[in-house]
Design a protein around this motif. Structure first.
Motif, PDB file in Angstrom:
ATOM      1  N   ALA A 111      -8.721  10.088   4.281  1.00  0.00           N
ATOM      2  CA  ALA A 111      -7.537  10.900   3.997  1.00  0.00           C
ATOM      3  C   ALA A 111      -7.964  12.278   3.495  1.00  0.00           C
ATOM      4  O   ALA A 111      -7.437  13.310   3.911  1.00  0.00           O
ATOM      5  CB  ALA A 111      -6.651  10.205   2.969  1.00  0.00           C
ATOM      6  N   ARG A 112      -8.956  12.279   2.587  1.00  0.00           N
ATOM      7  CA  ARG A 112      -9.449  13.556   2.060  1.00  0.00           C
ATOM      8  C   ARG A 112     -10.084  14.383   3.169  1.00  0.00           C
ATOM      9  O   ARG A 112      -9.901  15.593   3.251  1.00  0.00           O
ATOM     10  CB  ARG A 112     -10.498  13.322   0.957  1.00  0.00           C
ATOM     11  CG  ARG A 112      -9.948  12.668  -0.265  1.00  0.00           C
ATOM     12  CD  ARG A 112     -10.561  13.229  -1.550  1.00  0.00           C
ATOM     13  NE  ARG A 112      -9.657  12.974  -2.653  1.00  0.00           N
ATOM     14  CZ  ARG A 112      -8.688  13.803  -3.021  1.00  0.00           C
ATOM     15  NH1 ARG A 112      -8.549  14.961  -2.417  1.00  0.00           N
ATOM     16  NH2 ARG A 112      -7.873  13.493  -4.009  1.00  0.00           N
TER      17      ARG A 112
ATOM     18  N   ARG B  73      -2.547   8.905   3.354  1.00  0.00           N
ATOM     19  CA  ARG B  73      -2.628   7.570   2.750  1.00  0.00           C
ATOM     20  C   ARG B  73      -1.452   6.715   3.202  1.00  0.00           C
ATOM     21  O   ARG B  73      -1.603   5.533   3.460  1.00  0.00           O
ATOM     22  CB  ARG B  73      -2.617   7.684   1.215  1.00  0.00           C
ATOM     23  CG  ARG B  73      -3.815   8.423   0.642  1.00  0.00           C
ATOM     24  CD  ARG B  73      -5.035   7.540   0.527  1.00  0.00           C
ATOM     25  NE  ARG B  73      -4.886   6.521  -0.498  1.00  0.00           N
ATOM     26  CZ  ARG B  73      -5.367   5.282  -0.386  1.00  0.00           C
ATOM     27  NH1 ARG B  73      -6.018   4.940   0.694  1.00  0.00           N
ATOM     28  NH2 ARG B  73      -5.205   4.405  -1.350  1.00  0.00           N
TER      29      ARG B  73
ATOM     30  N   TYR C  28       1.693   6.719  -6.735  1.00  0.00           N
ATOM     31  CA  TYR C  28       0.655   7.715  -7.019  1.00  0.00           C
ATOM     32  C   TYR C  28       1.242   9.118  -6.916  1.00  0.00           C
ATOM     33  O   TYR C  28       0.989   9.986  -7.754  1.00  0.00           O
ATOM     34  CB  TYR C  28      -0.491   7.520  -6.025  1.00  0.00           C
ATOM     35  CG  TYR C  28      -1.501   8.646  -5.976  1.00  0.00           C
ATOM     36  CD1 TYR C  28      -2.401   8.854  -7.012  1.00  0.00           C
ATOM     37  CD2 TYR C  28      -1.549   9.492  -4.866  1.00  0.00           C
ATOM     38  CE1 TYR C  28      -3.322   9.887  -6.956  1.00  0.00           C
ATOM     39  CE2 TYR C  28      -2.463  10.531  -4.803  1.00  0.00           C
ATOM     40  CZ  TYR C  28      -3.342  10.723  -5.840  1.00  0.00           C
ATOM     41  OH  TYR C  28      -4.245  11.747  -5.780  1.00  0.00           O
TER      42      TYR C  28
ATOM     43  N   PRO D 154      -7.864   5.210   4.730  1.00  0.00           N
ATOM     44  CA  PRO D 154      -8.523   5.004   3.438  1.00  0.00           C
ATOM     45  C   PRO D 154      -8.729   6.336   2.713  1.00  0.00           C
ATOM     46  O   PRO D 154      -8.680   7.397   3.333  1.00  0.00           O
ATOM     47  CB  PRO D 154      -9.870   4.372   3.801  1.00  0.00           C
ATOM     48  CG  PRO D 154      -9.982   4.378   5.268  1.00  0.00           C
ATOM     49  CD  PRO D 154      -8.701   4.822   5.867  1.00  0.00           C
ATOM     50  N   ARG D 155      -8.947   6.241   1.396  1.00  0.00           N
ATOM     51  CA  ARG D 155      -8.945   7.449   0.573  1.00  0.00           C
ATOM     52  C   ARG D 155      -9.903   8.521   1.098  1.00  0.00           C
ATOM     53  O   ARG D 155      -9.548   9.692   1.183  1.00  0.00           O
ATOM     54  CB  ARG D 155      -9.316   7.070  -0.875  1.00  0.00           C
ATOM     55  CG  ARG D 155      -8.986   8.172  -1.863  1.00  0.00           C
ATOM     56  CD  ARG D 155      -8.975   7.633  -3.283  1.00  0.00           C
ATOM     57  NE  ARG D 155      -7.868   6.715  -3.499  1.00  0.00           N
ATOM     58  CZ  ARG D 155      -7.990   5.529  -4.116  1.00  0.00           C
ATOM     59  NH1 ARG D 155      -9.151   5.122  -4.546  1.00  0.00           N
ATOM     60  NH2 ARG D 155      -6.935   4.762  -4.281  1.00  0.00           N
TER      61      ARG D 155
ATOM     62  N   THR E 182       1.065   4.149  -2.894  1.00  0.00           N
ATOM     63  CA  THR E 182       0.841   5.565  -2.607  1.00  0.00           C
ATOM     64  C   THR E 182       2.023   6.396  -3.107  1.00  0.00           C
ATOM     65  O   THR E 182       1.842   7.480  -3.682  1.00  0.00           O
ATOM     66  CB  THR E 182       0.645   5.797  -1.098  1.00  0.00           C
ATOM     67  OG1 THR E 182      -0.408   4.960  -0.648  1.00  0.00           O
ATOM     68  CG2 THR E 182       0.313   7.245  -0.800  1.00  0.00           C
TER      69      THR E 182
ATOM     70  N   GLY F   3       0.820  -1.211   0.000  1.00  0.00           N
ATOM     71  CA  GLY F   3       0.000   0.000   0.000  1.00  0.00           C
ATOM     72  C   GLY F   3       0.847   1.252   0.000  1.00  0.00           C
ATOM     73  O   GLY F   3       0.617   2.178  -0.792  1.00  0.00           O
ATOM     74  N   ASN F   4       1.869   1.283   0.859  1.00  0.00           N
ATOM     75  CA  ASN F   4       2.785   2.432   0.923  1.00  0.00           C
ATOM     76  C   ASN F   4       3.451   2.665  -0.424  1.00  0.00           C
ATOM     77  O   ASN F   4       3.557   3.800  -0.899  1.00  0.00           O
ATOM     78  CB  ASN F   4       3.883   2.197   1.970  1.00  0.00           C
ATOM     79  CG  ASN F   4       3.351   2.158   3.392  1.00  0.00           C
ATOM     80  OD1 ASN F   4       3.985   1.628   4.277  1.00  0.00           O
ATOM     81  ND2 ASN F   4       2.161   2.724   3.607  1.00  0.00           N
TER      82      ASN F   4
ATOM     83  N   VAL G 186      -3.038  14.573   1.612  1.00  0.00           N
ATOM     84  CA  VAL G 186      -3.691  13.307   1.286  1.00  0.00           C
ATOM     85  C   VAL G 186      -2.654  12.196   1.149  1.00  0.00           C
ATOM     86  O   VAL G 186      -2.836  11.088   1.662  1.00  0.00           O
ATOM     87  CB  VAL G 186      -4.537  13.436  -0.006  1.00  0.00           C
ATOM     88  CG1 VAL G 186      -4.955  12.065  -0.512  1.00  0.00           C
ATOM     89  CG2 VAL G 186      -5.763  14.294   0.261  1.00  0.00           C
ATOM     90  N   ILE G 187      -1.540  12.498   0.505  1.00  0.00           N
ATOM     91  CA  ILE G 187      -0.502  11.468   0.333  1.00  0.00           C
ATOM     92  C   ILE G 187       0.044  11.027   1.689  1.00  0.00           C
ATOM     93  O   ILE G 187       0.177   9.836   1.962  1.00  0.00           O
ATOM     94  CB  ILE G 187       0.614  11.991  -0.589  1.00  0.00           C
ATOM     95  CG1 ILE G 187       0.115  11.964  -2.032  1.00  0.00           C
ATOM     96  CG2 ILE G 187       1.873  11.133  -0.457  1.00  0.00           C
ATOM     97  CD1 ILE G 187       1.019  12.650  -3.013  1.00  0.00           C
TER      98      ILE G 187
END
Lengths: 271, 336
Positions: B130-131, B121, A32, B126-127, A29, A25-26, B117-118
């Motif tokens: 995070a937002r 995360r 991303y 979770p997304r 991210t 997951g890290n 957000v990054i």
């Protein structure tokens, strides 16, 4: 400004390791993040967009007549060559950007977060496959515009593209190592191009091997990039998978087997 | 010294005993080449406190902080954060801390929201959460409007606030702030102080480094003075200031002829020894500000004209003068 009370440090129950799932997951991210950065600074993509366009145009019209009799006859030979040259050169960026990133304050924040140590490196490597994809797409598109019609059709082109991207990813481990151990980003760029220049030009990318003097022919035939170029030519122009495909595949795997542990070890010592 | 090394004290028992300490360090050492940047620092930071680390440039403040924040490996000694060893249990320690460095530890090319957000995360949110937390933090730090702008368009103060916001995503019980106000204008500086105070009310422990005595005085419950990698003093700001002395009152006279008379009035009204460092300048320690009114009246009644009245607060230099007998600048000069 209000904020709820935080949980006292002594009352938290925590683990001292990061699970495999969390590590993946890290890394995603971080990948991303790499893609977001490309979107915010599209000028980063100059190399993968302009190089295929410029080089394909230049080399085709410059060498086409002399080497293959006509531009049209040269394309099936040249396009795979240009493709590999461009994509492999792009993989240098992995190392350069890794070095730049590690020199920035934000890298210290990543290091202070409870994330997998490997995530920034893994993320960079994953995000860069997108660059290889763009370079590949543009090179084939450019070839198509100039009249290149791969005999093997879309399937051959796709498989060829995939192996090129995979190969570039494997090679990028080498440049990632440079990025981790080098002191400045420009030195990474310098060393990497010094190695890549002879490797890409002293191959079968632009000229038929049998026109070369024996000593050079020897180098060109052992050059792993020549095998990759031949493999992609066979895939795109004949739709066949030959010995060169498996050689390239094995070579790429070998590079990862050697350089991934080296890079990871050098990286972890600094992360 | 605490008896943490005595035999028979199990790790668990020790942890319970030190749970009220956010940071505990024994003999921390960091050597860069021939330079002992940190040279045997012992540190005890009670949970919930704002703890100031005061010292001039190059004293070893940031190096100490980086060792506590798992960013640098100590060359000697050990440090615990809420009872967890910063080296052996680094990943646990990282879940307990938020670090705001001296240099922007955010991504310049991304927007404020994207940055937060990054980080959220990466911390496993979770997304959607995070937002949400990014939005909350931007609002809390007055950055909502700037949320979608790239950081290259941010002012220094906004960047610091975002940097701090990024450190708070996981609601860490211990926050490291490395020179949070260096380079900020006075207004932004006051805002940052306010933010830091309100952070402390949520129960977070805050360890901050600073070069300014007044900042340590304003914010910190306890202060450690560090110089040449060694701790030269530790205590409450009041204890520290009492070693330095009080602020000094400075009266600039219009005429040098009045100097002797002015000196006499100052000494009789304030009841302290005054000094005459320049022909027209009278200075005296100002222990009781309330008597200054009386003093100024007496001076006017004596027909003495003043061109300037000012109060000089003790500075970091005064602290060093009092503690080491040398000013910070002299120390630096002596070193190089």
């Amino acid at each position: 400004m209000t904020a709820s009370q935080i949980v006292p440090g002594a009352e938290r129950h925590l683990k001292n390791h990061t699970s495999l799932l969390a590590s993946c997951g890290n890394s995603l991210t971080m990948a991303y993040r790499g893609l977001l950065k490309i979107r915010r600074t599209p000028e980063q993509l100059f190399d993968v967009t302009l190089q295929p366009i410029l080089f394909t145009l230049m080399f085709t019209y410059l060498f086409g007549g002399a080497i293959a009799g006509s531009v049209h006859n040269y394309l099936p030979m040249l396009i795979p060559g240009i493709l590999i040259q461009t994509v492999i050169t792009t993989s240098v960026v992995t190392g350069v950007q890794l070095r730049e990133d590690m020199d920035k304050g934000v890298f210290n924040r990543f290091r202070s977060l409870p994330i997998a140590r490997i995530a920034p490196l893994a993320g960079a490597l994953i995000a860069d496959t997108v660059r290889y994809g763009i370079a590949t797409l543009l090179t084939f598109a450019m070839g198509y515009l100039m009249g290149y019609r791969p005999a093997a059709g879309l399937g051959g082109v796709l498989v060829g593209s995939l192996i090129v991207i995979l190969f570039a990813w494997c090679i990028s481990w080498i440049f990632a190592l440079f990025g981790v151990v080098a002191r400045t980003a420009s030195s990474v760029q310098g060393i990497s191009l010094l190695i890549l220049f002879p490797l890409t030009f002293l191959s079968n990318a632009f000229v038929p091997v049998d026109t070369l003097p024996p000593w050079l022919r020897w180098f060109v035939t052992v050059n792993p990039l020549s095998h990759l170029i031949t493999a992609v030519r066979q895939l795109a122009n004949q739709g066949s998978i030959g010995a060169d495909f498996w050689l390239s595949f094995g070579g790429a795997a070998g590079v990862v087997a050697v350089f991934a542990p080296l890079t990871v070890r050098a990286y972890m010592r600094r992360a | 010294m605490m008896d943490h090394t005595s035999p028979g004290t199990g790790r668990a028992a020790h942890r319970a005993a030190t749970a009220s300490l956010a940071v505990e360090a024994h003999g921390l050492v960091k050597v860069f080449g021939a330079n002992r940047a940190v040279d045997g620092v012992d540190l005890f930071v009670p949970a919930g406190a704002i703890y100031g680390f005061l010292g001039p440039n190059g004293a070893g403040k940031t190096t100490t902080l980086n060792m506590l924040a798992t960013l640098l490996r100590p060359d000697g000694g050990r440090a615990l954060v809420f009872g967890h060893d910063v080296q052996r249990e680094a990943q646990i320690v990282r879940q307990l801390i938020g670090v705001t460095g001296q240099y922007a530890s955010v991504d310049e090319t991304l927007t404020a929201t994207e940055n937060l957000v990054i980080f959220a995360r990466l911390l496993g949110l979770p997304r959607r959460s995070a937002r949400r937390i990014a939005g909350d933090l931007l609002e809390r730090f007055d950055l909502t409007e700037a949320g979608n702008r790239p950081l290259s368009k941010f002012s220094g103060g906004m960047r610091r606030r975002l940097d701090l916001a990024a450190s708070l995503i996981a609601q860490p019980p211990l926050i490291f702030l490395d020179e949070p106000t260096t380079g900020l204008d006075p207004r932004t500086r006051a805002q940052m102080w306010e933010t830091i105070r309100s952070l402390a009310t949520t129960g977070s422990t805050i360890l901050l480094t600073t070069q300014y005595l007044d900042e340590a005085d304003q914010l910190a419950d306890r202060v450690a003075v560090i110089d040449h990698g060694r701790m030269v003093a530790e205590g409450t700001p009041d204890q520290l200031k009492s070693t330095v002395g009080v602020a000094s009152l400075q009266l600039r006279l219009q005429a040098a002829d009045d100097a002797a008379e002015a000196l006499r009035i100052v000494e009789s009204v304030l009841g302290v020894a005054a000094q005459l460092p320049e022909a027209t300048l009278v200075t005296a320690p100002m222990a009781d500000p309330e008597r200054v009114t009386e003093l100024l009246l007496s001076i006017r009644n004596a027909g003495i004209h003043l061109t300037e009245v000012s109060v000089q607060k003790p500075t970091l230099d005064d602290v060093f003068l009092a503690l080491t007998g040398k000013t910070a600048a002299e120390e630096k000069g002596a070193k190089t």
